[in-house]
Design an enzyme around this catalytic site. Structure first.
Site, short mmCIF file in Angstrom:
data_model
loop_
_atom_site.label_atom_id
_atom_site.label_comp_id
_atom_site.label_asym_id
_atom_site.label_seq_id
_atom_site.Cartn_x
_atom_site.Cartn_y
_atom_site.Cartn_z
N GLU A 114 0.86 -1.19 0.00
CA GLU A 114 0.00 0.00 0.00
C GLU A 114 0.89 1.23 0.00
O GLU A 114 2.10 1.12 0.27
CB GLU A 114 -0.89 0.01 1.25
CG GLU A 114 -0.09 0.00 2.54
CD GLU A 114 -0.95 -0.33 3.76
OE1 GLU A 114 -1.70 0.54 4.16
OE2 GLU A 114 -0.82 -1.45 4.28
N LYS A 116 2.65 4.77 1.05
CA LYS A 116 3.09 5.39 2.30
C LYS A 116 2.97 6.90 2.14
O LYS A 116 3.80 7.54 1.48
CB LYS A 116 4.54 4.97 2.57
CG LYS A 116 5.05 5.42 3.91
CD LYS A 116 6.38 4.78 4.21
CE LYS A 116 6.96 5.25 5.52
NZ LYS A 116 7.03 6.68 5.70
N ASP A 118 3.02 10.73 3.11
CA ASP A 118 3.97 11.49 3.92
C ASP A 118 3.25 12.51 4.79
O ASP A 118 3.02 13.65 4.38
CB ASP A 118 4.93 12.20 2.95
CG ASP A 118 6.28 12.42 3.58
OD1 ASP A 118 6.49 11.94 4.70
OD2 ASP A 118 7.11 13.06 2.93
N TYR A 226 -4.69 3.09 7.93
CA TYR A 226 -4.04 1.92 7.34
C TYR A 226 -4.04 0.67 8.22
O TYR A 226 -3.68 -0.40 7.76
CB TYR A 226 -2.61 2.23 6.87
CG TYR A 226 -1.74 2.92 7.92
CD1 TYR A 226 -1.38 4.25 7.76
CD2 TYR A 226 -1.29 2.25 9.03
CE1 TYR A 226 -0.59 4.90 8.70
CE2 TYR A 226 -0.50 2.88 9.97
CZ TYR A 226 -0.15 4.20 9.81
OH TYR A 226 0.61 4.83 10.74
N LYS A 313 11.02 2.45 0.19
CA LYS A 313 10.99 3.87 -0.19
C LYS A 313 11.48 4.10 -1.60
O LYS A 313 12.25 3.31 -2.13
CB LYS A 313 11.87 4.64 0.78
CG LYS A 313 11.27 4.72 2.17
CD LYS A 313 11.59 6.06 2.74
CE LYS A 313 10.93 6.28 4.06
NZ LYS A 313 11.59 7.34 4.81
N CYS A 407 51.80 11.39 -11.93
CA CYS A 407 50.61 10.71 -12.42
C CYS A 407 50.52 9.34 -11.75
O CYS A 407 51.50 8.58 -11.77
CB CYS A 407 50.68 10.57 -13.93
SG CYS A 407 49.40 9.48 -14.59
N CYS A 410 51.19 6.67 -14.83
CA CYS A 410 52.46 6.54 -15.56
C CYS A 410 53.62 7.24 -14.85
O CYS A 410 54.74 7.25 -15.35
CB CYS A 410 52.31 7.08 -16.98
SG CYS A 410 52.10 8.87 -17.03
N CYS A 425 48.30 15.31 -16.45
CA CYS A 425 49.42 14.43 -16.76
C CYS A 425 49.79 14.75 -18.21
O CYS A 425 48.98 14.56 -19.11
CB CYS A 425 49.01 12.97 -16.62
SG CYS A 425 50.14 11.86 -17.45
N CYS A 430 50.26 8.14 -21.79
CA CYS A 430 49.86 7.60 -20.48
C CYS A 430 48.75 6.55 -20.71
O CYS A 430 47.74 6.84 -21.37
CB CYS A 430 49.34 8.73 -19.61
SG CYS A 430 48.58 8.17 -18.09
#
Ligand code: IVH
Length: 685
Positions: A114, A116, A118, A226, A313, A407, A410, A425, A430
């Protein structure tokens, strides 16, 4: 996480959750976005599940921190008002179910789902069919007497319907404020200079927790019931309780479903999620319960939450996470991007463990440190990013991050040019840059080859099967078959898709090369210029060969390039340098040898008469009949311009499905928003 670290983390989580919850539930002050509070609670719950001996009686997972306010008289609850454990994904729902199955090994059961809503939980007591008392949850054991306020809510019956009503009936439900009333209320409050409510739940709570019931009466509140906690002892199932409540005249939401399997629940969850924005009230998920009530006793309650029900949720677009480390990623252009390695957290439907920190300036601005608790956000298909640090979580052990001097891939010394934010770099060879270059080559807007992702490129590189982009076209079906998890069909398909890209639009090809600064937009603008520079005696051109393309690019001057919108001096210099490199010539010779053909852009000059000539468009969401690129090409062909962000200068926002923040921004700024249909009318003229 080891136990020692978990203990430390649990302590700070408890402390902060308690503070936020006190401010929220007792003082009605929202100091942290609720979805983030949920995210923190979820992390705490999971840590406690992992180390159950760390659970204490005062943990927020065990106790509701809300204390009843003194101004109301107290109502001890006949049965505790519990709250629900949250799950955010089908996997977590399956975990919940597995835990239950272990406790119910010999039973078969079904589920009831069912929505929910808020709002705020209330309990309503009827004696001899007459509403006598209504209360808030309070701390779960004792609530606040808000009977008079509840009496003003029209959907709460003051007298139950039907014959043979039990002498005492107690039902539980959710009081809420419809979205429209909430917006109206806030509008009015704004005009009167009063503080605004953060959300309909706060507005509803603020309305029923007033001593003067005329306030509640004026707020258009409503209530869904509910469950029944007293008076329906004959019921076998949770769904029977809903029917009984309806029979007594309560308002019970009809968005409910008996589900035989977790898959059915997931479908219901998804359907409701899609309906969510059209509902006249806020919901934040669905509640899933075992429908057979006799299972409840065996399952029992853990802490403050029953095992038989769970809140499934909708996953929020932001969540909290712990920064376990910050590492740099080397991009296609050598730029180092700091990336936060996070404790797993669910954001917008998927588990996130990495989030970009963009660059060093951003890290400094947000002051993100290793060990920090942060807010991670992800909207649509955008990569997750760290948006904010929750500094209250700091204990002094956090470590600041500094860019590496070399780097990480490399080991070439990193450079940072004056006036540039990026660290780079500089080594073009590389391996990290090469890898990204390949991914870019096969990716969207370039060769668009589906199914060739990082895992495949990594293997091809590791096995030395490709060294430059042209090598991709030389791969055989056999080569693919040898890769991990490549069945024959997949090998055939991948081979065929690559071969089918031997003829491709010039703009895609130009973009695919991965020249720094030549994005998709620039490539589209540049392609006609490249065609123009091919010697006239070679025209007309149905397709352009790679060497024709290459020589044309070599002859383009800096001046010609900078006349194009979006190409500055820097990009011009990179472009020229790229075509002068010896490796580029070799690459193009290989492309020529393979038989690549480039389709020149359509020769449609911008129609000045077009209603969209000179108009600026921003595109958002997914279009149904056009790809984004097709829409962009149409706009350009009609002399329109494209921008990536909405401002007052934007003329039109073309919005497709699931349009996000750009659409909101357009509405805020009063920019005209058009759909696909209106767009095609404009471009047909
Ligand atoms: S069943 C065990 N069903 O969600 C507590 N709760 O933490 C019984 N809520 O504030 C919860 N719609 O008031 C249930 N259809 C629904 C609900 C619902 C909203 C609220 C409930 C409580 C929170 C659960």
């Amino acid at each position: 996480m080891n136990k020692h670290d978990a203990e430390k983390r649990i302590t700070i989580l408890r402390q902060e959750i308690d503070t936020y919850r006190y401010q929220y539930h007792v003082l009605d002050q929202l100091t942290l976005d609720e979805v983030l509070l949920d995210s923190l609670k979820h992390e705490l719950y999971q840590l406690e599940q992992q180390f159950p001996d760390l659970i204490t009686l005062d943990s927020p997972t065990q106790r509701v921190a809300g204390k009843p306010l003194d101004k109301f008289s107290k109502v001890p609850h006949s049965k505790p008002m519990l709250s629900l454990q949250d799950v955010f994904s089908p996997e977590e729902l399956a975990d919940w179910d597995n835990r239950n199955r272990k406790l119910l090994p010999d039973n078969t059961y079904t589920y009831f789902s069912e929505i929910k809503v808020d709002g705020l939980a209330v309990t309503l007591i009827y004696e001899n069919g007459i509403f006598v008392k209504g209360a808030t949850r309070g701390d779960g054991k004792t609530g606040e007497d808000i009977t008079e306020n509840l009496k003003t809510i029209e959907s709460i019956p003051l007298r139950l319907k039907g014959n043979s009503i039990p002498p005492r009936v107690e039902v539980r439900g959710e009081v809420y404020m419809p979205t429209q009333s909430f917006e109206q209320l806030n509008n009015d409050r704004e005009k009167e200079g009063q503080p605004l409510f953060a959300n309909p739940r706060n507005a509803a709570a603020g309305s029923v927790r007033q001593l003067d019931s005329s306030i509640a009466a004026s707020r258009n509140l409503s209530c869904f019931i509910y469950t029944i906690v007293e008076g329906a002892e004959q019921a076998q199932r949770h769904s029977d309780l809903h029917e009984q409540a309806r029979a007594w005249g309560f308002r019970v939401n009809t968005l409910e479903k008996k589900c035989a399997s977790l898959e059915e629940i997931a479908v219901f969850w998804q359907t409701i999620n899609e309906k969510r924005s059209s509902l006249p009230y806020w919901i934040d998920g669905i509640v899933v319960s075992i429908d057979e009530l006799d299972m409840e006793e065996t399952l029992g309650v853990i802490g403050k939450a029953p095992r038989w029900s769970v809140a499934f949720k909708f996953s929020p677009e932001k969540a909290t996470a712990l920064v376990e480390d910050i590492k740099v990623q080397v991009g296609r252009t050598g730029v180092l991007t700091p990336v936060a390695h996070l404790s797993p957290t669910i954001v917008a439907g998927s588990t996130v463990q990495r989030a970009t920190l963009h660059n060093m300036d951003e890290i400094n601005r947000k002051d993100v440190r290793i060990g920090d608790t942060v807010v991670v956000q992800k909207a649509g298909d955008i990569i997750p990013e760290v948006v904010e640090v929750l500094t209250n979580f700091r204990d002094g052990d956090e470590k600041t991050f500094t860019m590496p001097e070399r780097c990480p891939v490399c080991e070439t010394p990193i450079v940072k040019e004056d006036g540039e934010i990026a660290y780079r770099c500089p080594n073009r060879d590389c391996p990290a840059q090469q890898r990204e270059l390949f991914l870019h080559f096969v990716g969207r807007g370039a060769l668009n080859i589906e199914g060739v992702g990082p895992a495949i490129i990594d293997q091809l590189l590791e096995q030395g099967l490709v060294k430059n982009q042209a090598d991709l076209y030389k791969l055989t079906v056999e080569n693919f078959k040898q890769l991990d998890s490549f069945a024959e069909k997949k090998a055939d398909n991948t081979y065929n898709s690559i071969q089918s890209r031997k003829t491709l639009p010039m703009a895609n090809f130009l973009f695919a090369l991965g020249i720094i600064g030549i994005g998709r937009e620039t490539a589209i603008l540049l392609a006609p210029l490249v065609v123009e520079h091919i010697p006239k005696e070679q025209h007309p051109l149905e397709t352009v060969t790679p060497l024709q393309f290459f020589h044309s690019c070599l002859t383009l001057t800096g001046e010609e390039l900078t006349t194009l919108h979006g190409i500055g001096e820097k990009v011009t210099a990179t472009f020229i340098e790229y075509f002068q490199r010896p490796a580029t010539r070799v690459l193009f010779e290989q492309f020529q040898h393979i038989g690549i053909h480039l389709i020149p852009p359509a020769q449609t000059p911008p129609t000045q008469q077009s209603p969209i000539a000179d108009k600026t468009f921003v595109l958002t969401g997914t279009l149904e009949h056009l790809t984004r690129e097709e829409a962009q090409t149409l706009i350009r062909q009609h002399g329109g311009k494209i921008s990536s962000s909405v401002s007052k200068k934007t003329d039109y926002v073309l919005a497709g499905n699931e349009a996000g923040s750009k659409l909101e921004k357009a509405r805020e700024l009063g920019v005209e928003v058009i759909g696909e249909e209106e767009f095609s009318k404009l471009t047909l003229q």
